[in-house]
Enzyme design. Sequence first.
Site, PDB file in Angstrom:
ATOM      1  N   VAL A 103      18.815 -30.170 -16.384  1.00  8.60           N
ATOM      2  CA  VAL A 103      18.368 -29.924 -17.761  1.00  8.60           C
ATOM      3  C   VAL A 103      19.445 -29.267 -18.616  1.00  8.60           C
ATOM      4  O   VAL A 103      19.240 -29.069 -19.819  1.00  8.60           O
ATOM      5  CB  VAL A 103      17.087 -29.055 -17.817  1.00  8.60           C
ATOM      6  CG1 VAL A 103      15.934 -29.758 -17.141  1.00  8.60           C
ATOM      7  CG2 VAL A 103      17.329 -27.679 -17.210  1.00  8.60           C
ATOM      8  N   LYS A 104      20.590 -28.917 -18.026  1.00 12.15           N
ATOM      9  CA  LYS A 104      21.662 -28.286 -18.789  1.00 12.15           C
ATOM     10  C   LYS A 104      22.452 -29.343 -19.567  1.00 12.15           C
ATOM     11  O   LYS A 104      22.139 -30.531 -19.557  1.00 12.15           O
ATOM     12  CB  LYS A 104      22.575 -27.498 -17.850  1.00 12.15           C
ATOM     13  CG  LYS A 104      21.871 -26.370 -17.091  1.00 12.15           C
ATOM     14  CD  LYS A 104      21.188 -25.392 -18.018  1.00 12.15           C
ATOM     15  CE  LYS A 104      20.826 -24.075 -17.354  1.00 12.15           C
ATOM     16  NZ  LYS A 104      19.988 -24.179 -16.157  1.00 12.15           N
TER      17      LYS A 104
END
Length: 401
Positions: free
Chosen positions: A203-204
């Site tokens: 999700v980064k």
Amino acid sequence: MAKRFPIIGYVEAMSDYIPYGYQDINQEDIDAVITVLHSDWITQGPAIERFEQAVANYCGVKYAVAVSSATAALHIACLAASLGEGDILWTSPNTFVASANCGLYCNAKVDFIDIDSNTYNLSIDELESKLAEAEKQGCLPKVLIPVHFAGQSCEMEKIAALSQQYGFKVIEDASHAIGGSYQKKTVGSCQFSDITVFSFHPVKIITTGEGGMVLTNQEKLYQRLIRLRSHGITRNPDLMQGESHGSWYYQQLELGFNYRMTDIQAALGASQMQRLDEFVERRWFLANRYNQLLQDLPLMLPWQHPDTYSSWHLYVIRLKLDKIKKTHRQVFEELRSAGIGVSLHYIPVHIQPYYQKFGFKLGHFPQVEKYYKEAISIPIYYGLDEESQDRVVASLRERLI
């Protein structure tokens, strides 16, 4: 049509579900991984060094050490900073627990600095006040970990000045912030810190699956970080005790860990780095669009400090609960039920049951506790299209007006 995504906590996935964050993998990324799978190296090989060099070059820092996760990165960063039993680490309560746990891994004590009500990063005023009192009490921190929440850098020049005044080391938790900048200097340059840590969770901003990296400009720290990620072992004859026994020889100089990244992960990371600016530019577009579309709703929208350029890992809204007829929980769960994958970043670390065993209680850090009662992270990621973003806004509007 939106992609099909798994929903954590739900039995089935909905085809129109919009997650709060999601990776973007293209054919070049896949080809880079396949190339490694066909090579002689899939664990510790040349792809790791290429990835490390790509990140170091981008950030303008001398040294980069790839590891298995940002948690591992924080752990060995603290060890390299000589944090140990009897020492104290301070960080923000508005973070994932790893930012604090790394201190406990080193047998140090952990304490927190309340957040700034505008940026949600640790408050410089609170930090100054707490340092002055800690000096009187003889309990200054050895390490401070400022967390660049949502991709926006903390006020690092002021933190660096305080570190010089009070003698603590600074480890930037920039897990959210690769691709961002502070005072037009790339986050990760370590201009105002000893060490910076990145995360490459899916999700980064960019991903290696799982993975992290430690950056520094100090050679002594770099040499120790290299050892700590691989069992405390060196093959450098200059660092060994006594003479080498031969070309096969290595020595364990300290207790280290198996925190190594694989070439498979590094190949994906190096490929993703080629699109980092593109990823951040798209997130800025989406954030600005949210700012326009949500401005008339009973919400507090994210505020950006003029010295920072955020990488917009998260877009966090705060509900003006006195102006709506629903609770925080009701809004959150209704959005989830509508297929909007909202999340909450974060549950303040000090109210976790494990940390309450150390004496932390509700009321100790009022700003972050108030924030927690109002905050919701809404979807923002590279592949979010305007149609899906409009649906997020419409779902919010339906529940707030």
